[in-house]
Design an enzyme around this catalytic site. Structure first.
Site, PDB file in Angstrom:
ATOM      1  N   GLU A 170       0.839  -1.208   0.000  1.00  0.00           N
ATOM      2  CA  GLU A 170       0.000   0.000   0.000  1.00  0.00           C
ATOM      3  C   GLU A 170       0.872   1.255   0.000  1.00  0.00           C
ATOM      4  O   GLU A 170       0.593   2.226  -0.727  1.00  0.00           O
ATOM      5  CB  GLU A 170      -0.901  -0.005   1.232  1.00  0.00           C
ATOM      6  CG  GLU A 170      -1.746   1.249   1.389  1.00  0.00           C
ATOM      7  CD  GLU A 170      -2.183   1.471   2.823  1.00  0.00           C
ATOM      8  OE1 GLU A 170      -2.629   2.599   3.109  1.00  0.00           O
ATOM      9  OE2 GLU A 170      -2.071   0.548   3.652  1.00  0.00           O
TER      10      GLU A 170
ATOM     11  N   ASP B 185       0.586   3.819  -3.066  1.00  0.00           N
ATOM     12  CA  ASP B 185       0.146   5.193  -2.835  1.00  0.00           C
ATOM     13  C   ASP B 185       1.020   6.177  -3.606  1.00  0.00           C
ATOM     14  O   ASP B 185       0.516   7.093  -4.279  1.00  0.00           O
ATOM     15  CB  ASP B 185       0.189   5.487  -1.337  1.00  0.00           C
ATOM     16  CG  ASP B 185      -0.138   6.936  -1.024  1.00  0.00           C
ATOM     17  OD1 ASP B 185      -1.291   7.338  -1.221  1.00  0.00           O
ATOM     18  OD2 ASP B 185       0.767   7.668  -0.595  1.00  0.00           O
TER      19      ASP B 185
ATOM     20  N   ASP C  33      -7.305   1.201   0.696  1.00  0.00           N
ATOM     21  CA  ASP C  33      -5.944   0.715   0.950  1.00  0.00           C
ATOM     22  C   ASP C  33      -5.612  -0.475   0.056  1.00  0.00           C
ATOM     23  O   ASP C  33      -4.479  -0.608  -0.431  1.00  0.00           O
ATOM     24  CB  ASP C  33      -5.796   0.297   2.417  1.00  0.00           C
ATOM     25  CG  ASP C  33      -5.839   1.472   3.379  1.00  0.00           C
ATOM     26  OD1 ASP C  33      -5.717   2.623   2.917  1.00  0.00           O
ATOM     27  OD2 ASP C  33      -6.000   1.232   4.589  1.00  0.00           O
TER      28      ASP C  33
ATOM     29  N   GLU D  26      -4.624   0.529  -3.488  1.00  0.00           N
ATOM     30  CA  GLU D  26      -3.237   0.996  -3.532  1.00  0.00           C
ATOM     31  C   GLU D  26      -2.266  -0.170  -3.405  1.00  0.00           C
ATOM     32  O   GLU D  26      -1.215  -0.191  -4.078  1.00  0.00           O
ATOM     33  CB  GLU D  26      -2.996   2.015  -2.421  1.00  0.00           C
ATOM     34  CG  GLU D  26      -3.753   3.315  -2.640  1.00  0.00           C
ATOM     35  CD  GLU D  26      -3.543   4.321  -1.531  1.00  0.00           C
ATOM     36  OE1 GLU D  26      -3.657   5.528  -1.808  1.00  0.00           O
ATOM     37  OE2 GLU D  26      -3.272   3.908  -0.377  1.00  0.00           O
TER      38      GLU D  26
END
Length: 230
Positions: A46, A50, A119, A122
Protein backbone atom coordinates in the site's frame (compact mmCIF):
# COMPACT_ATOMS: atom_id res chain seq x y z
CA UNK A 1 8.63 -16.40 2.45
CA UNK A 2 5.09 -15.08 1.99
CA UNK A 3 2.34 -17.24 3.46
CA UNK A 4 -0.53 -17.55 1.00
CA UNK A 5 -3.70 -19.42 0.31
CA UNK A 6 -3.61 -22.12 -2.37
CA UNK A 7 -5.84 -20.10 -4.70
CA UNK A 8 -7.78 -16.86 -4.98
CA UNK A 9 -11.31 -16.79 -3.57
CA UNK A 10 -12.44 -15.22 -6.86
CA UNK A 11 -10.62 -16.61 -9.92
CA UNK A 12 -11.96 -13.77 -12.11
CA UNK A 13 -10.29 -11.06 -10.04
CA UNK A 14 -7.18 -10.89 -12.21
CA UNK A 15 -9.35 -10.42 -15.29
CA UNK A 16 -11.15 -7.50 -13.66
CA UNK A 17 -7.85 -5.98 -12.58
CA UNK A 18 -6.52 -6.35 -16.11
CA UNK A 19 -3.29 -8.08 -15.13
CA UNK A 20 -2.18 -11.71 -14.78
CA UNK A 21 0.29 -12.08 -11.93
CA UNK A 22 3.45 -14.13 -12.38
CA UNK A 23 3.77 -14.23 -8.58
CA UNK A 24 0.23 -14.86 -7.39
CA UNK A 25 1.37 -14.54 -3.79
CA UNK A 26 1.85 -10.80 -4.37
CA UNK A 27 -1.82 -10.38 -5.22
CA UNK A 28 -2.80 -12.47 -2.22
CA UNK A 29 -0.58 -10.32 -0.02
CA UNK A 30 -2.22 -7.18 -1.44
CA UNK A 31 -5.60 -8.55 -0.35
CA UNK A 32 -4.48 -9.46 3.18
CA UNK A 33 -5.49 -7.09 5.97
CA UNK A 34 -3.25 -6.58 9.01
CA UNK A 35 -5.95 -8.16 11.20
CA UNK A 36 -4.87 -11.50 9.71
CA UNK A 37 -1.14 -11.02 10.29
CA UNK A 38 0.98 -8.15 11.60
CA UNK A 39 3.87 -9.37 9.43
CA UNK A 40 2.25 -10.64 6.21
CA UNK A 41 -0.23 -7.98 5.15
CA UNK A 42 -0.77 -5.35 2.46
CA UNK A 43 0.68 -2.34 4.27
CA UNK A 44 4.10 -2.25 2.56
CA UNK A 45 2.52 -2.71 -0.87
CA UNK A 46 0.00 0.00 0.00
CA UNK A 47 2.87 2.37 0.86
CA UNK A 48 4.41 1.75 -2.55
CA UNK A 49 1.11 1.88 -4.42
CA UNK A 50 0.15 5.19 -2.84
CA UNK A 51 3.25 6.87 -4.27
CA UNK A 52 2.86 5.22 -7.67
CA UNK A 53 -0.79 6.22 -7.93
CA UNK A 54 -0.01 9.83 -7.08
CA UNK A 55 2.67 9.95 -9.76
CA UNK A 56 0.47 8.31 -12.43
CA UNK A 57 -2.45 10.66 -11.79
CA UNK A 58 -0.17 13.72 -11.58
CA UNK A 59 1.42 12.85 -14.93
CA UNK A 60 -2.00 12.29 -16.53
CA UNK A 61 -3.31 15.66 -15.32
CA UNK A 62 -0.13 17.45 -16.40
CA UNK A 63 -0.56 16.10 -19.93
CA UNK A 64 -4.36 16.44 -20.11
CA UNK A 65 -4.62 20.00 -18.71
CA UNK A 66 -1.66 21.98 -20.12
CA UNK A 67 -3.15 25.36 -19.20
CA UNK A 68 -4.13 24.69 -15.58
CA UNK A 69 -2.01 26.06 -12.76
CA UNK A 70 -0.33 24.02 -10.04
CA UNK A 71 -2.99 24.72 -7.45
CA UNK A 72 -5.85 23.41 -9.55
CA UNK A 73 -3.86 20.39 -10.71
CA UNK A 74 -3.12 19.58 -7.07
CA UNK A 75 -6.81 19.76 -6.15
CA UNK A 76 -7.78 17.61 -9.13
CA UNK A 77 -5.23 15.00 -8.13
CA UNK A 78 -6.53 15.03 -4.56
CA UNK A 79 -10.05 14.39 -5.86
CA UNK A 80 -8.91 11.39 -7.89
CA UNK A 81 -6.75 9.71 -5.25
CA UNK A 82 -8.85 10.31 -2.13
CA UNK A 83 -10.50 7.47 -0.26
CA UNK A 84 -13.92 8.02 -1.83
CA UNK A 85 -12.55 7.67 -5.39
CA UNK A 86 -10.51 4.59 -4.51
CA UNK A 87 -13.55 3.07 -2.84
CA UNK A 88 -15.48 3.42 -6.10
CA UNK A 89 -12.69 1.69 -8.02
CA UNK A 90 -12.64 -1.08 -5.42
CA UNK A 91 -16.36 -1.56 -5.99
CA UNK A 92 -15.83 -1.63 -9.76
CA UNK A 93 -13.23 -4.38 -9.27
CA UNK A 94 -15.53 -6.18 -6.78
CA UNK A 95 -12.74 -6.33 -4.21
CA UNK A 96 -14.97 -6.72 -1.16
CA UNK A 97 -15.57 -10.39 -1.93
CA UNK A 98 -11.82 -11.01 -2.28
CA UNK A 99 -10.43 -9.41 0.89
CA UNK A 100 -8.57 -11.66 3.31
CA UNK A 101 -9.72 -10.54 6.77
CA UNK A 102 -9.72 -11.91 10.28
CA UNK A 103 -13.00 -13.37 11.54
CA UNK A 104 -13.49 -10.38 13.82
CA UNK A 105 -12.85 -7.85 11.07
CA UNK A 106 -15.20 -9.71 8.75
CA UNK A 107 -17.98 -9.74 11.35
CA UNK A 108 -17.59 -6.00 11.93
CA UNK A 109 -18.19 -5.29 8.24
CA UNK A 110 -14.57 -4.79 7.21
CA UNK A 111 -15.20 -6.12 3.71
CA UNK A 112 -17.39 -3.06 3.06
CA UNK A 113 -15.24 -0.51 4.91
CA UNK A 114 -14.17 2.21 2.52
CA UNK A 115 -10.78 2.74 4.16
CA UNK A 116 -9.84 -0.94 3.79
CA UNK A 117 -11.06 -1.07 0.19
CA UNK A 118 -9.10 2.07 -0.70
CA UNK A 119 -5.94 0.72 0.95
CA UNK A 120 -6.36 -2.54 -0.98
CA UNK A 121 -6.54 -0.71 -4.32
CA UNK A 122 -3.24 1.00 -3.53
CA UNK A 123 -1.72 -2.31 -2.42
CA UNK A 124 -2.75 -3.96 -5.71
CA UNK A 125 -1.07 -1.11 -7.60
CA UNK A 126 2.11 -1.76 -5.63
CA UNK A 127 1.82 -5.51 -6.23
CA UNK A 128 1.45 -5.07 -10.00
CA UNK A 129 4.56 -2.91 -10.12
CA UNK A 130 6.65 -5.33 -8.04
CA UNK A 131 5.46 -8.26 -10.16
CA UNK A 132 5.92 -6.60 -13.55
CA UNK A 133 8.65 -4.00 -12.94
CA UNK A 134 6.94 -2.13 -15.79
CA UNK A 135 5.79 1.39 -14.96
CA UNK A 136 4.23 2.00 -18.37
CA UNK A 137 2.15 -1.17 -18.11
CA UNK A 138 1.04 -0.16 -14.62
CA UNK A 139 0.08 3.31 -15.83
CA UNK A 140 -2.14 1.87 -18.57
CA UNK A 141 -3.86 -0.49 -16.12
CA UNK A 142 -4.53 2.22 -13.54
CA UNK A 143 -5.81 4.75 -16.08
CA UNK A 144 -8.15 2.11 -17.48
CA UNK A 145 -9.65 1.74 -13.99
CA UNK A 146 -10.11 5.51 -13.91
CA UNK A 147 -11.80 5.89 -17.31
CA UNK A 148 -15.33 6.31 -15.85
CA UNK A 149 -14.09 9.13 -13.61
CA UNK A 150 -11.51 11.02 -15.67
CA UNK A 151 -14.14 12.40 -18.03
CA UNK A 152 -16.03 13.95 -15.12
CA UNK A 153 -13.14 15.66 -13.38
CA UNK A 154 -13.15 19.42 -13.95
CA UNK A 155 -10.70 22.12 -12.88
CA UNK A 156 -13.46 24.18 -11.22
CA UNK A 157 -16.72 23.30 -9.46
CA UNK A 158 -16.33 19.52 -9.69
CA UNK A 159 -13.46 19.85 -7.22
CA UNK A 160 -15.94 20.82 -4.52
CA UNK A 161 -17.09 17.93 -2.40
CA UNK A 162 -20.59 16.51 -3.07
CA UNK A 163 -22.11 18.00 0.12
CA UNK A 164 -20.99 21.50 -0.85
CA UNK A 165 -22.24 21.08 -4.41
CA UNK A 166 -25.61 19.78 -3.24
CA UNK A 167 -26.03 22.64 -0.77
CA UNK A 168 -25.17 25.22 -3.44
CA UNK A 169 -27.57 23.57 -5.90
CA UNK A 170 -30.46 23.76 -3.43
CA UNK A 171 -29.64 27.27 -2.23
CA UNK A 172 -29.55 28.57 -5.80
CA UNK A 173 -33.09 27.25 -6.28
CA UNK A 174 -34.28 28.50 -2.87
CA UNK A 175 -35.06 24.98 -1.69
CA UNK A 176 -34.65 23.55 1.84
CA UNK A 177 -31.19 22.27 2.67
CA UNK A 178 -30.57 18.50 2.90
CA UNK A 179 -30.86 16.63 6.18
CA UNK A 180 -28.39 13.84 7.02
CA UNK A 181 -29.34 11.11 9.49
CA UNK A 182 -27.06 8.33 10.77
CA UNK A 183 -29.08 5.10 10.59
CA UNK A 184 -26.40 2.53 11.48
CA UNK A 185 -22.88 2.30 12.89
CA UNK A 186 -20.99 -1.00 12.74
CA UNK A 187 -17.74 -1.91 14.48
CA UNK A 188 -15.66 -0.07 17.06
CA UNK A 189 -13.51 3.04 16.64
CA UNK A 190 -11.30 3.56 14.73
CA UNK A 191 -12.61 0.84 12.38
CA UNK A 192 -16.24 1.84 12.16
CA UNK A 193 -18.61 1.70 9.19
CA UNK A 194 -21.36 4.31 8.95
CA UNK A 195 -24.66 4.34 7.08
CA UNK A 196 -26.25 7.75 6.57
CA UNK A 197 -29.53 8.71 4.90
CA UNK A 198 -29.76 11.99 2.99
CA UNK A 199 -33.20 13.62 2.90
CA UNK A 200 -34.02 16.20 0.23
CA UNK A 201 -37.50 17.57 -0.29
CA UNK A 202 -39.21 15.96 -3.28
CA UNK A 203 -36.67 13.16 -3.68
CA UNK A 204 -36.52 9.58 -2.36
CA UNK A 205 -34.35 8.79 0.66
CA UNK A 206 -30.80 7.95 -0.40
CA UNK A 207 -28.29 6.04 1.72
CA UNK A 208 -24.54 6.51 1.75
CA UNK A 209 -21.90 4.36 3.44
CA UNK A 210 -18.34 5.04 4.53
CA UNK A 211 -15.62 4.61 7.12
CA UNK A 212 -16.65 7.86 8.82
CA UNK A 213 -19.83 9.87 9.15
CA UNK A 214 -18.36 12.50 6.86
CA UNK A 215 -17.55 10.01 4.10
CA UNK A 216 -20.99 8.43 4.38
CA UNK A 217 -22.63 11.85 4.09
CA UNK A 218 -20.50 12.69 1.06
CA UNK A 219 -21.48 9.40 -0.60
CA UNK A 220 -25.17 10.04 0.03
CA UNK A 221 -24.89 13.60 -1.30
CA UNK A 222 -23.18 12.31 -4.44
CA UNK A 223 -26.08 9.92 -5.05
CA UNK A 224 -28.61 12.75 -4.61
CA UNK A 225 -26.69 14.83 -7.15
CA UNK A 226 -26.98 11.96 -9.63
CA UNK A 227 -30.76 11.98 -9.18
CA UNK A 228 -30.90 15.73 -9.72
CA UNK A 229 -28.81 15.46 -12.89
CA UNK A 230 -31.15 12.90 -14.47
Amino acid sequence: MIKTQSKLSDPRLQSRIGYEFKQLELLQLALTHRSVSHKYNYERLEFLGDSLLGMIIANYLYQAYPHENEGRLTRMRATLVRQEALGKIANDLKLSRCLILSTGELKSGGHHRESILADTVEAIIGAIYVDSNDLNLLKNIVLKWYIPYLDHIEPTDQLKDPKSRLQEYLQARKKPLPVYEVVDIQGDAPNQHFKVVCLVEGLPRVMGEGSSRRFAEQTAAAEILKLLEQ
